[in-house]
Design a protein around this motif. Sequence first.
Motif, PDB file in Angstrom:
ATOM      1  N   ARG A 146       0.822  -1.214   0.000  1.00  0.00           N
ATOM      2  CA  ARG A 146       0.000   0.000   0.000  1.00  0.00           C
ATOM      3  C   ARG A 146       0.858   1.267   0.000  1.00  0.00           C
ATOM      4  N   TYR A 147       2.027   1.198   0.578  1.00  0.00           N
ATOM      5  CA  TYR A 147       2.878   2.381   0.714  1.00  0.00           C
ATOM      6  C   TYR A 147       3.921   2.505  -0.396  1.00  0.00           C
ATOM      7  N   LEU A 148       3.869   1.610  -1.372  1.00  0.00           N
ATOM      8  CA  LEU A 148       4.799   1.682  -2.491  1.00  0.00           C
ATOM      9  C   LEU A 148       4.699   3.005  -3.258  1.00  0.00           C
ATOM     10  N   PRO A 149       3.496   3.528  -3.537  1.00  0.00           N
ATOM     11  CA  PRO A 149       3.431   4.828  -4.229  1.00  0.00           C
ATOM     12  C   PRO A 149       4.092   5.959  -3.423  1.00  0.00           C
ATOM     13  N   LEU A 150       3.905   5.957  -2.115  1.00  0.00           N
ATOM     14  CA  LEU A 150       4.548   6.964  -1.262  1.00  0.00           C
ATOM     15  C   LEU A 150       6.056   6.797  -1.315  1.00  0.00           C
ATOM     16  N   ARG A 151       6.520   5.571  -1.202  1.00  0.00           N
ATOM     17  CA  ARG A 151       7.963   5.310  -1.263  1.00  0.00           C
ATOM     18  C   ARG A 151       8.544   5.767  -2.611  1.00  0.00           C
ATOM     19  N   PHE A 152       7.801   5.513  -3.689  1.00  0.00           N
ATOM     20  CA  PHE A 152       8.273   5.912  -5.013  1.00  0.00           C
ATOM     21  C   PHE A 152       8.347   7.435  -5.133  1.00  0.00           C
ATOM     22  N   GLY A 153       7.326   8.134  -4.656  1.00  0.00           N
ATOM     23  CA  GLY A 153       7.342   9.593  -4.691  1.00  0.00           C
ATOM     24  C   GLY A 153       8.500  10.173  -3.902  1.00  0.00           C
ATOM     25  N   LEU A 154       8.747   9.629  -2.721  1.00  0.00           N
ATOM     26  CA  LEU A 154       9.865  10.097  -1.901  1.00  0.00           C
ATOM     27  C   LEU A 154      11.204   9.756  -2.546  1.00  0.00           C
ATOM     28  N   PHE A 155      11.264   8.591  -3.175  1.00  0.00           N
ATOM     29  CA  PHE A 155      12.469   8.183  -3.898  1.00  0.00           C
ATOM     30  C   PHE A 155      12.794   9.178  -5.016  1.00  0.00           C
ATOM     31  N   LEU A 156      11.798   9.534  -5.825  1.00  0.00           N
ATOM     32  CA  LEU A 156      12.025  10.503  -6.906  1.00  0.00           C
ATOM     33  C   LEU A 156      12.458  11.858  -6.364  1.00  0.00           C
ATOM     34  N   LEU A 157      11.816  12.300  -5.297  1.00  0.00           N
ATOM     35  CA  LEU A 157      12.191  13.577  -4.675  1.00  0.00           C
ATOM     36  C   LEU A 157      13.635  13.520  -4.190  1.00  0.00           C
ATOM     37  N   PHE A 158      14.013  12.418  -3.562  1.00  0.00           N
ATOM     38  CA  PHE A 158      15.380  12.237  -3.075  1.00  0.00           C
ATOM     39  C   PHE A 158      16.372  12.319  -4.232  1.00  0.00           C
ATOM     40  N   CYS A 159      16.097  11.602  -5.318  1.00  0.00           N
ATOM     41  CA  CYS A 159      16.998  11.595  -6.480  1.00  0.00           C
ATOM     42  C   CYS A 159      17.148  12.985  -7.093  1.00  0.00           C
ATOM     43  N   GLY A 160      16.036  13.696  -7.219  1.00  0.00           N
ATOM     44  CA  GLY A 160      16.096  15.034  -7.794  1.00  0.00           C
ATOM     45  C   GLY A 160      16.876  16.000  -6.924  1.00  0.00           C
ATOM     46  N   LEU A 167      -1.468  11.562  -3.817  1.00  0.00           N
ATOM     47  CA  LEU A 167      -1.561  10.563  -2.754  1.00  0.00           C
ATOM     48  C   LEU A 167      -2.116  11.174  -1.476  1.00  0.00           C
ATOM     49  N   ALA A 168      -1.686  12.372  -1.168  1.00  0.00           N
ATOM     50  CA  ALA A 168      -2.133  13.038   0.059  1.00  0.00           C
ATOM     51  C   ALA A 168      -3.636  13.298   0.045  1.00  0.00           C
ATOM     52  N   PHE A 169      -4.156  13.666  -1.098  1.00  0.00           N
ATOM     53  CA  PHE A 169      -5.566  14.019  -1.166  1.00  0.00           C
ATOM     54  C   PHE A 169      -6.495  12.848  -1.478  1.00  0.00           C
ATOM     55  N   PHE A 170      -5.989  11.857  -2.185  1.00  0.00           N
ATOM     56  CA  PHE A 170      -6.901  10.836  -2.696  1.00  0.00           C
ATOM     57  C   PHE A 170      -6.584   9.391  -2.313  1.00  0.00           C
ATOM     58  N   TYR A 171      -5.475   9.117  -1.667  1.00  0.00           N
ATOM     59  CA  TYR A 171      -5.112   7.719  -1.467  1.00  0.00           C
ATOM     60  C   TYR A 171      -4.973   7.325   0.006  1.00  0.00           C
ATOM     61  N   TYR A 172      -4.222   8.094   0.751  1.00  0.00           N
ATOM     62  CA  TYR A 172      -3.989   7.752   2.158  1.00  0.00           C
ATOM     63  C   TYR A 172      -4.977   8.479   3.063  1.00  0.00           C
ATOM     64  N   ASP A 173      -5.270   7.866   4.196  1.00  0.00           N
ATOM     65  CA  ASP A 173      -6.178   8.533   5.141  1.00  0.00           C
ATOM     66  C   ASP A 173      -5.399   9.123   6.317  1.00  0.00           C
ATOM     67  N   GLU A 174      -6.102   9.875   7.130  1.00  0.00           N
ATOM     68  CA  GLU A 174      -5.478  10.633   8.205  1.00  0.00           C
ATOM     69  C   GLU A 174      -4.702   9.767   9.189  1.00  0.00           C
ATOM     70  N   SER A 175      -5.227   8.587   9.509  1.00  0.00           N
ATOM     71  CA  SER A 175      -4.533   7.729  10.474  1.00  0.00           C
ATOM     72  C   SER A 175      -3.175   7.263   9.932  1.00  0.00           C
ATOM     73  N   GLU A 176      -3.080   7.084   8.614  1.00  0.00           N
ATOM     74  CA  GLU A 176      -1.799   6.688   8.029  1.00  0.00           C
ATOM     75  C   GLU A 176      -0.789   7.826   8.119  1.00  0.00           C
ATOM     76  N   TYR A 177      -1.254   9.031   7.912  1.00  0.00           N
ATOM     77  CA  TYR A 177      -0.367  10.191   8.058  1.00  0.00           C
ATOM     78  C   TYR A 177       0.068  10.362   9.497  1.00  0.00           C
ATOM     79  N   ASP A 178      -0.860  10.133  10.418  1.00  0.00           N
ATOM     80  CA  ASP A 178      -0.533  10.281  11.831  1.00  0.00           C
ATOM     81  C   ASP A 178       0.618   9.354  12.192  1.00  0.00           C
ATOM     82  N   TYR A 179       0.571   8.137  11.703  1.00  0.00           N
ATOM     83  CA  TYR A 179       1.634   7.196  12.010  1.00  0.00           C
ATOM     84  C   TYR A 179       2.955   7.590  11.333  1.00  0.00           C
ATOM     85  N   ILE A 180       2.911   7.844  10.049  1.00  0.00           N
ATOM     86  CA  ILE A 180       4.140   8.085   9.291  1.00  0.00           C
ATOM     87  C   ILE A 180       4.760   9.446   9.606  1.00  0.00           C
TER      88      ILE A 180
END
Length: 174
Positions: A91-105, A150-163
């Motif tokens: 479920r968190y692969l899209p988030l990991r990918f987005g962060l990965f691209l940001l890191f590379c850039g 992802l922030a607006f349409f995929y993950y919910d608030e409890s997932e953000y609270d944890y991460i």
Amino acid sequence: MAKHRTHTAAFILGVILLVSLDQYTKFLAKAHLERHTDLVLWKNVFVLRYIENRGAAFGMMQGGFLFFYLLTTVVLTGILLILRRTPAARRYLPLRFGLFLLFCGALGNLIDRVFRGYVVDFFYFQLIDFPVFNVADCYVTVSAVLLVLLAFFYYDESEYDYIFHWGKRKGEGH
């Protein structure tokens, strides 16, 4: 634990590949465009134009080297901390990918700032007079769009609270 090691290895290999691609394209731009006029790929639409950007995105804040070093270091460290806290679940692969691209850039442009004193930019969309940019900027832009979606349409608030707020995972005790 094995899943975490696999993600770490994939992350490191991916960073090496994407940052190498960014640096190679900048090398080519410097070697072939630096002392030449624009290379027109599509008349009045897309041009390769060599620019030495001593500022932030799109040439803003020219000359703020120390600020950029510090900001980029904070961003890179923050990404690594968030990735460490992000569950390895599919479920968190899209988030990991987005962060990965940001890191590379961010890393690709930091390398330019550290070793050249400026960032090499060379893509220019003449049709809309868009600021000149590079491959690392593409990584950052794609990651930003992905992370917003992802922030607006995929993950919910409890997932953000944890991460992001260092809370507890769903189902953990109070």
